[in-house]
Scaffold this active site. Structure first.
Site, PDB file in Angstrom:
ATOM      1  N   ASP A  47      28.165  42.030  37.145  1.00 11.00           N
ATOM      2  CA  ASP A  47      29.000  40.840  36.924  1.00 11.00           C
ATOM      3  C   ASP A  47      28.194  39.542  37.097  1.00 11.00           C
ATOM      4  OD1 ASP A  47      31.372  39.545  36.354  1.00 11.00           O
ATOM      5  OD2 ASP A  47      32.549  40.572  37.890  1.00 11.00           O
ATOM      6  N   ASP A  53      38.200  37.640  31.197  1.00  4.80           N
ATOM      7  CA  ASP A  53      38.908  38.901  31.474  1.00  4.80           C
ATOM      8  C   ASP A  53      40.142  39.095  30.597  1.00  4.80           C
ATOM      9  OD1 ASP A  53      37.028  39.015  33.406  1.00  4.80           O
ATOM     10  OD2 ASP A  53      38.429  39.115  35.091  1.00  4.80           O
TER      11      ASP A  53
HETATM   12  C1  GLA Z   1      35.239  39.609  36.934  1.00  2.63           C
HETATM   13  C2  GLA Z   1      35.094  40.651  35.832  1.00  2.63           C
HETATM   14  C3  GLA Z   1      36.246  41.636  35.921  1.00  2.63           C
HETATM   15  C4  GLA Z   1      36.254  42.302  37.285  1.00  2.63           C
HETATM   16  C5  GLA Z   1      36.317  41.249  38.379  1.00  2.63           C
HETATM   17  C6  GLA Z   1      36.121  41.849  39.748  1.00  2.63           C
HETATM   18  O1  GLA Z   1      36.364  38.814  36.746  1.00  2.63           O
HETATM   19  O2  GLA Z   1      35.073  40.046  34.569  1.00  2.63           O
HETATM   20  O3  GLA Z   1      36.164  42.609  34.899  1.00  2.63           O
HETATM   21  O4  GLA Z   1      35.105  43.098  37.436  1.00  2.63           O
HETATM   22  O5  GLA Z   1      35.319  40.255  38.199  1.00  2.63           O
HETATM   23  O6  GLA Z   1      36.171  40.881  40.758  1.00  2.63           O
END
Ligand code: GLA
Length: 402
Positions: free
Chosen positions: A163, A218
Site C-alpha cells: 500500500d 478504494d
Molecule cells: C487502502 C487500500 C485498501 C485497504 C486499506 C487498508 O485504503 O487502498 O485496499 O488495503 O488501505 O487500510
C-alpha cells in the site's frame, strides 16, 4: 585570509553532501535493461481479501474459516487461490526490527496461518505498506524492505499487497522497485500487488516491477458515485477502461477487490460488476464473507464461463467500443478468434442494445455462434449484428465464436 581558509575548509567538509546529490544520468527502474518481470500472474490473480468485508476487524479464526469455505463453496475449484490478509494483522517490531503478528488477533502466528492455507491447496497473501505505517496505522515496511521480504518468505507468503499510506515524499517507482527487488532476493515466488491508487500512473512504469497495480482509490459497495477516496463500480470502470493497452500477461490493471455479496447492490448489479471486471482482465479478488455467502452470490462468483473470459490466456484487456447515453457495448478479443461481448445498460429502464460486426472487427457476412454466459445457453448463430434487451443496471454477456 584566515576567513577565506576557514570558508574553503568548510566547503571541503561539505563536499561529500554534493557527491550524494541525485545522479541526473540515473536509469529509472522501468528503463533498466536488467530488470525483468518475475514471471508470475500470467493470468489475472484470483483469490479473496479480508478488507472489503472485515476491515481492521480481522483475526486468524475468520481467515481459517474463509480458507475452509473456499473449498466447501467451490471457490478454490473455480480458480480462486490466494487468501490475502489485508491491513491490521501486524504487531510491533522486535528489538532487531523484525515484524510480528498481532498476538491477540493472530495468536498462532503467520507461519501457522500460512501452513493452514497451504494445506488446503490455497496460497497465502499478506499486506504491507511502502511508508512508515500502513493506512490502518500499523508498522509499514519503509526501511525494512529486505528484512520484511525475508520474513514473509520464511512464513510461506505467496502474494504481497503493498500500500501507499504515510509515504511522504518517496518516489513511487523507486519504492515499489525496492520491494520488488527484496521479494526477488528472498528466493520465494511472491506476487507483488501494487496498491498506489493510480496517482503516480503505475501503468507507465510498473510492468516489470509488480504483477498488478490499482488504478483508483478504494472501491465501495455502490453502483456509482464517489465519496472522499472511495469509488462506485461505474466510476472505477470509467477510470480503468482507458488503460486497456497497458495490461497483459504478468502485469494487470487492478480495478480493486470485488464487492459482490456485500449487500449494497442488487444481484443484477453484482453480475454487471463481475462481468466488467472479467472484460477488463482485472484480478478477481473476492471481498465478501465466503463462509456466510448466499447461493446467489456463490453463483455469481463461481460462474466459470465469465471467469474463463477473465482468465483468457491472450491477456488482452477488453474495452468499450460503442456508447449512447447509458447503453454500452464492450468487446474483448479471446484466444481462438473468439470475442467476449458485453451489452451494458446503465440506465433506469430496459433498453435494446446491439453489437455490430464492425465493433467486433469481423466482416459483416461472417456467421458467429453466440453463447449467453449468464443464461448458460447457446442462443444460435448470428450474422452482421446481434441485439438483446438489457434490464436496468444489468448486462448481457456473450461469447461469440466466428
Ligand atoms: C487502502 C487500500 C485498501 C485497504 C486499506 C487498508 O485504503 O487502498 O485496499 O488495503 O488501505 O487500510
Amino acid at each position: 585570509m584566515r576567513l577565506l581558509l576557514a570558508w574553503c575548509a568548510a566547503m571541503l567538509i561539505a563536499a561529500p553532501a554534493f557527491a550524494q546529490a541525485p545522479d541526473p544520468n540515473r536509469t529509472p527502474p522501468h528503463l533498466d535493461p536488467n530488470r525483468t518481470p518475475n514471471g508470475l500472474a500470467q493470468t489475472p490473480p484470483m483469490g479473496w481479501n479480508s478488507w472489503n468485508k472485515f476491515g481492521c476487524n480481522v483475526n486468524e479464526a475468520t481467515v481459517r474459516g474463509v480458507a475452509d469455505a473456499m473449498i466447501s463453496s467451490g471457490m478454490r475449484d473455480a480458480g480462486y487461490l490466494y487468501v490475502v490478509v489485508d491491513d491490521c494483522w501486524h504487531g510491533p517490531r522486535d528489538a532487531e526490527g523484525n515484524i510480528s503478528a498481532d498476538p491477540e488477533r493472530f495468536p498462532s502466528g503467520m507461519h501457522a496461518l500460512g501452513d493452514y492455507i497451504h494445506a488446503r491447496g490455497l496460497k497465502f497473501g499478506i499486506y504491507s505498506d511502502a511508508g512508515r505505517s500502513t493506512c490502518g496505522g500499523r508498522p509499514g515496511s519503509q526501511g525494512h524492505e529486505y528484512q520484511d521480504a525475508r520474513t514473509y518468505a520464511a512464513w510461506g507468503v505467496d502474494y504481497l499487497k503493498y500500500d501507499w499510506c504515510a509515504t511522504g515524499t518517496r518516489n513511487a517507482e523507486e519504492a515499489y522497485a525496492l520491494m520488488a527487488d527484496a521479494l526477488r532476493a528472498s528466493g520465494r515466488d511472491i506476487v507483488l500487488s501494487i496498491c498506489e491508487w493510480g496517482g503516480n500512473q503505475p501503468w507507465l512504469w510498473a510492468a516489470n516491477i509488480g504483477n498488478m497495480w490499482r488504478t483508483t482509490g478504494d472501491i465501495y459497495d455502490h453502483w456509482d458515485g464517489v465519496d472522499r477516496w472511495m469509488h462506485g463500480v461505474m466510476d472505477i470502470v470509467d477510470r480503468n477502461e482507458p488503460l486497456w493497452s497497458y495490461a497483459g500477461p504478468g502485469h494487470w490493471n487492478d480495478a480493486d477487490m470485488l464487492e459482490v455479496g456485500n449487500g449494497g447492490m442488487t444481484d443484477s448489479e453484482y453480475r454487471a460488476h463481475f462481468s466488467l471486471w472479467a472484460m477488463m482482465a482485472s484480478p478477481l479478488i473476492a471481498g465478501n464473507d465466503i463462509a456466510g455467502m448466499s447461493a446467489a452470490t456463490r453463483e455469481i462468483l463461481t460462474n466459470r464461463e465469465v471467469i474463463a473470459v477473465d482468465q483468457d490466456r491472450l491477456g488482452i484487456q477488453g474495452r468499450r467500443v460503442w456508447r449512447d447515453g447509458g447503453r454500452e457495448v464492450w468487446v474483448r478479443p479471446l484466444s481462438g478468434g473468439a470475442r467476449a461481448v458485453l451489452l451494458l445498460n446503465r440506465g433506469d429502464a430496459p433498453a435494446e442494445i446491439a453489437v455490430d460486426w464492425d465493433h467486433l472487427g469481423l466482416p459483416p457476412a461472417l456467421h458467429a455462434r453466440v453463447r449467453d454466459l449468464w443464461a448458460h445457453r447457446d442462443v444460435g448463430r448470428a450474422r452482421g449484428r446481434y441485439a438483446a434487451t438489457v434490464q436496468p443496471h444489468a448486462v448481457v454477456m456473450l461469447r461469440m465464436q466466428p
